[in-house]
Each structure stands twice: as C-alpha cells, then as structure tokens.
Design an enzyme around this catalytic site. Structure first.
Site, short mmCIF file in Angstrom:
data_model
loop_
_atom_site.label_atom_id
_atom_site.label_comp_id
_atom_site.label_asym_id
_atom_site.label_seq_id
_atom_site.Cartn_x
_atom_site.Cartn_y
_atom_site.Cartn_z
N ALA A 118 0.87 -1.17 0.00
CA ALA A 118 0.00 0.00 0.00
C ALA A 118 0.91 1.22 0.00
O ALA A 118 2.06 1.15 0.45
CB ALA A 118 -0.88 -0.03 1.24
N GLY A 175 0.43 -4.97 0.79
CA GLY A 175 -0.77 -4.94 -0.04
C GLY A 175 -0.56 -5.60 -1.40
O GLY A 175 -1.51 -6.06 -2.03
N GLU A 220 -1.10 -9.15 -0.84
CA GLU A 220 -2.54 -9.32 -0.62
C GLU A 220 -3.30 -9.30 -1.94
O GLU A 220 -4.25 -10.06 -2.14
CB GLU A 220 -3.05 -8.24 0.33
CG GLU A 220 -2.50 -8.40 1.74
CD GLU A 220 -2.89 -7.25 2.65
OE1 GLU A 220 -2.37 -6.15 2.47
OE2 GLU A 220 -3.74 -7.47 3.54
N GLU A 262 4.28 -5.42 7.14
CA GLU A 262 3.54 -4.37 7.84
C GLU A 262 4.02 -4.14 9.26
O GLU A 262 4.03 -3.01 9.74
CB GLU A 262 2.03 -4.71 7.86
CG GLU A 262 1.32 -4.53 6.54
CD GLU A 262 1.43 -5.75 5.64
OE1 GLU A 262 2.17 -6.71 5.97
OE2 GLU A 262 0.76 -5.74 4.59
N1 DAK Z 1 4.68 3.04 -0.68
C1 DAK Z 1 5.10 4.20 -1.25
N2 DAK Z 1 6.27 4.31 -1.90
C2 DAK Z 1 7.04 3.22 -1.99
C3 DAK Z 1 6.66 1.98 -1.40
C4 DAK Z 1 5.40 1.91 -0.74
N3 DAK Z 1 4.93 0.78 -0.23
N4 DAK Z 1 7.64 1.08 -1.64
C5 DAK Z 1 8.60 1.74 -2.34
N5 DAK Z 1 8.24 3.02 -2.54
C6 DAK Z 1 9.00 4.07 -3.24
C7 DAK Z 1 10.22 4.47 -2.43
O1 DAK Z 1 9.87 5.42 -1.44
C8 DAK Z 1 11.11 5.07 -3.52
O2 DAK Z 1 10.64 6.38 -3.82
P1 DAK Z 1 11.69 7.60 -4.11
O3 DAK Z 1 12.53 7.68 -2.90
O4 DAK Z 1 12.44 7.13 -5.34
O5 DAK Z 1 10.80 8.77 -4.34
C9 DAK Z 1 10.80 4.20 -4.72
O6 DAK Z 1 9.54 3.56 -4.45
C10 DAK Z 1 11.84 3.12 -4.96
O7 DAK Z 1 12.00 2.40 -3.74
P2 DAK Z 1 13.44 2.12 -3.08
O8 DAK Z 1 14.41 3.21 -3.46
O9 DAK Z 1 13.21 1.86 -1.65
O10 DAK Z 1 13.85 0.79 -3.85
P3 DAK Z 1 14.82 -0.37 -3.33
O11 DAK Z 1 15.02 -1.26 -4.50
O12 DAK Z 1 16.01 0.18 -2.61
O13 DAK Z 1 13.95 -1.16 -2.23
C11 DAK Z 1 11.95 -2.26 -1.41
C12 DAK Z 1 12.81 -1.87 -2.65
C13 DAK Z 1 10.65 -2.86 -1.91
C14 DAK Z 1 12.70 -3.32 -0.59
C15 DAK Z 1 11.71 -1.00 -0.53
O14 DAK Z 1 11.21 0.05 -1.38
C16 DAK Z 1 10.70 -1.21 0.57
O15 DAK Z 1 11.04 -1.79 1.62
N6 DAK Z 1 9.49 -0.68 0.37
C17 DAK Z 1 8.45 -0.73 1.38
C18 DAK Z 1 7.86 -2.10 1.38
C19 DAK Z 1 6.78 -2.20 2.43
O16 DAK Z 1 7.02 -2.00 3.62
N7 DAK Z 1 5.60 -2.51 1.94
C20 DAK Z 1 4.48 -2.72 2.79
C21 DAK Z 1 3.72 -1.47 2.78
S1 DAK Z 1 2.54 -1.53 4.05
C22 DAK Z 1 -4.28 -0.92 5.87
C23 DAK Z 1 -4.34 -1.13 4.55
C24 DAK Z 1 -3.28 -1.72 3.95
C25 DAK Z 1 -2.17 -2.05 4.62
C26 DAK Z 1 -2.10 -1.82 5.97
C27 DAK Z 1 -3.16 -1.28 6.60
N8 DAK Z 1 -5.34 -0.32 6.52
C28 DAK Z 1 -5.98 0.77 5.83
C29 DAK Z 1 -5.66 -0.57 7.87
C30 DAK Z 1 -1.09 -2.55 3.93
C31 DAK Z 1 0.12 -2.07 4.22
C32 DAK Z 1 1.21 -2.23 3.36
O17 DAK Z 1 1.15 -2.71 2.28
#
Ligand code: DAK
Length: 255
Positions: free
Chosen positions: A65, A110, A113, A133
C-alpha cells in the site's frame, strides 16, 4: 474513467492488466483501487474474455500500500482505505473468469494481498514476497491475515506475518504461495500459455469450477459439496454433453 495507473491489453480471449507506476514500485493508492474497480467492471462486461492476468511494470509487482498516502490518515480514513481495498480485492475473487497474478518482482504487503486475491500465482525467479507491515507498526489491511493462512497454513502465515521476512520465489513455491516459477524473460509467455490453456476448456465449466471452489472456501464441506452437485448437474444437456460427445466421437468439442 481514463486509466492513469493501469494499462489494459486484450489479446484474443485474454485480458492483461498491468500496474504501471514504477517510480513508486507500483504502490497501491486510492486512484489504483478506483481504476482496478473499473477494470474489473470492464473485463467482466466483455463476454469474449475468458481469463484475466494482473502484473506489474518494472522491478515490482506491487511494493505494498502507498505508505506516502497512508502516513497522514486518521483511524476512520485508515479503516475506509482498508474497506475500499478489501472490496476491490474481493471483486477479483467474485469475477466469473479466472484471474492469474503474474508476479514479476516485489510482492510486499498490499501487493502480496493483491496477488493472494487472484485465483493463482505464477512468479518470476526475481520475485520477492513478504508481509512487512509489522516493520511499520501496522498489520495487513486487505485481508492478508485471512488469505495467507488459508493458502499456506497457519504456521507459515504467522511466520511471515510476525517476522516480516522477505522470501524468494523458490521458498514461495515450497510453501505453496505460488504455483509455478519461470525465468523473468519467460514469465509473461508462460502465463499467456496457461491462460490460453484455460481459455480452450469448456467456458461454462471454467466459470462454474471457480464459483464452486470459491464458494466452498467460504462455507462448510457439506454445503460446498451440495453446491457442487447442483452445478455439476447444470452442465448436463448443456456444455457437458458436447464435451462428452466430442470425446466419444474423437473430435474437438465445439463449445
Ligand atoms: N509506498 C510508497 N512508496 C514506496 C513503497 C510503498 N509501499 N515502496 C517503495 N516506494 C517508493 C520508495 O519510497 C522510492 O521512492 P523515491 O525515494 O524514489 O521517491 C521508490 O519507491 C523506490 O523504492 P526504493 O528506493 O526503496 O527501492 P529499493 O530497490 O532500494 O527497495 C523495497 C525496494 C521494496 C525493498 C523498498 O522500497 C521497501 O522496503 N518498500 C516498502 C515495502 C513495504 O514495507 N511494503 C508494505 C507497505 S505496508 C491498511 C491497509 C493496507 C495495509 C495496511 C493497513 N489499513 C488501511 C488498515 C497494507 C500495508 C502495506 O502494504
């Protein structure tokens, strides 16, 4: 609605929906959910289409997300964002035709998911999977806590949900999270082959087998088996007759 994030391509009887926001690793925002709801409507309304494929552009399937969009939300807005996502993901399960996730890269949070809401998952060797998450002090919000244990069992699900470990495609294959793994350059060709195989089968049978299986997952064994008998019966003097006659007459069925 004009699509900004999704690209939809129709090839014969197959629809490919590509998520194209590679700068943010295809992170899911409100606009994505609105467009995906529209895509589901558009594809469902096209009787010619027999299989839908969802994939991502660039190095991610979907990296989760959109954290930048979520960070400022309050509890009510968070719950609404979750409900919108849950509704759209459930609509994929409710589509009559099979939906395949072609996982080209990161499928995190997400993104995993979304992949789990598809009927099955085919991955590239470059794909990475996880529910990170808890790293953010969050839990999955698009029914990941419900679908993951149903797909891989409670132990592997809670391992992934509590450690936030990122696993590769081989490990995902081992635990049954994905069904096949291919080299990146072969992924889409192989997924298209699988889609064409499905499209060649009895179209009513394909829709019914998805419906009965999906309904069965939501009900008890007896009710699911009763529904199976009804739907099985409905194919007699119908598409099933043609399929069985074609077999006996050693010819291809004319659906
Ligand atoms: N959201 C927004 N931007 C994201 C992102 C994300 N999930 N993942 C990556 N990006 C963006 C980065 O900020 C970066 O942007 P700039 O800095 O270039 O502007 C760009 O994409 C490239 O990412 P990286 O530079 O970090 O790329 P790397 O290859 O170094 O790393 C990575 C890739 C996938 C390992 C890393 O980006 C990462 O750890 N990303 C976050 C992954 C993550 O934690 N995903 C889970 C998100 S939480 C809910 C509804 C839904 C959810 C929860 C609650 N409710 C409403 C209750 C679900 C939650 C999630 O999905």
């Amino acid at each position: 609605m004009d699509y900004e994030i999704l690209k939809i391509e129709f090839t014969g009887e197959i629809a490919q929906v590509k998520i194209d926001r590679p700068k943010a690793l295809n992170a899911l925002n409100t606009r994505f959910f609105q467009e995906m709801a529209e895509a589901v409507k558009e594809v469902s309304g096209n009787d010619k289409i027999k299989v839908m494929i969802i994939t991502g552009e660039g190095k991610a399937f979907v990296a989760g997300a959109d954290i930048a969009e979520m960070v400022d939300k309050d509890q009510q807005a968070g719950s609404e964002f979750s409900r919108l996502g849950q509704k759209v993901f459930s609509s994929l399960e409710k589509m009559e035709i099979p939906v395949i996730a072609a996982i080209n890269g990161f499928a995190l949070g997400g993104g995993l998911e979304l992949a789990m809401a598809c009927d099955f998952r085919i991955a590239s060797t470059k794909a990475k999977f996880g529910q990170p998450e808890v790293n953010l002090g969050m839990i999955p919000g698009y029914a990941g806590t419900q679908r993951l244990p149903r797909l891989v069992g409670v132990g592997d699900a809670l391992y992934l949900l509590t450690t936030a470990e990122m696993i590769d495609a081989q490990e995902a294959l081992r635990i049954g999270l994905v069904q096949k793994v291919y080299e990146p350059e072969q992924l889409m060709e192989e997924v298209m082959n699988i889609a064409r195989t499905i499209a060649s089968k009895g179209p009513k049978a394909i829709r019914k087998v998805k419906y009965v299986t999906r309904q069965g997952m939501l009900s008890d064994f007896e009710s699911g088996s009763r529904l199976e008998s009804e739907e099985f019966g409905s194919l007699f003097k119908n598409e099933g007759e043609e399929g069985m006659r074609a077999f006996l007459e050693k010819r291809k069925p004319n659906w």
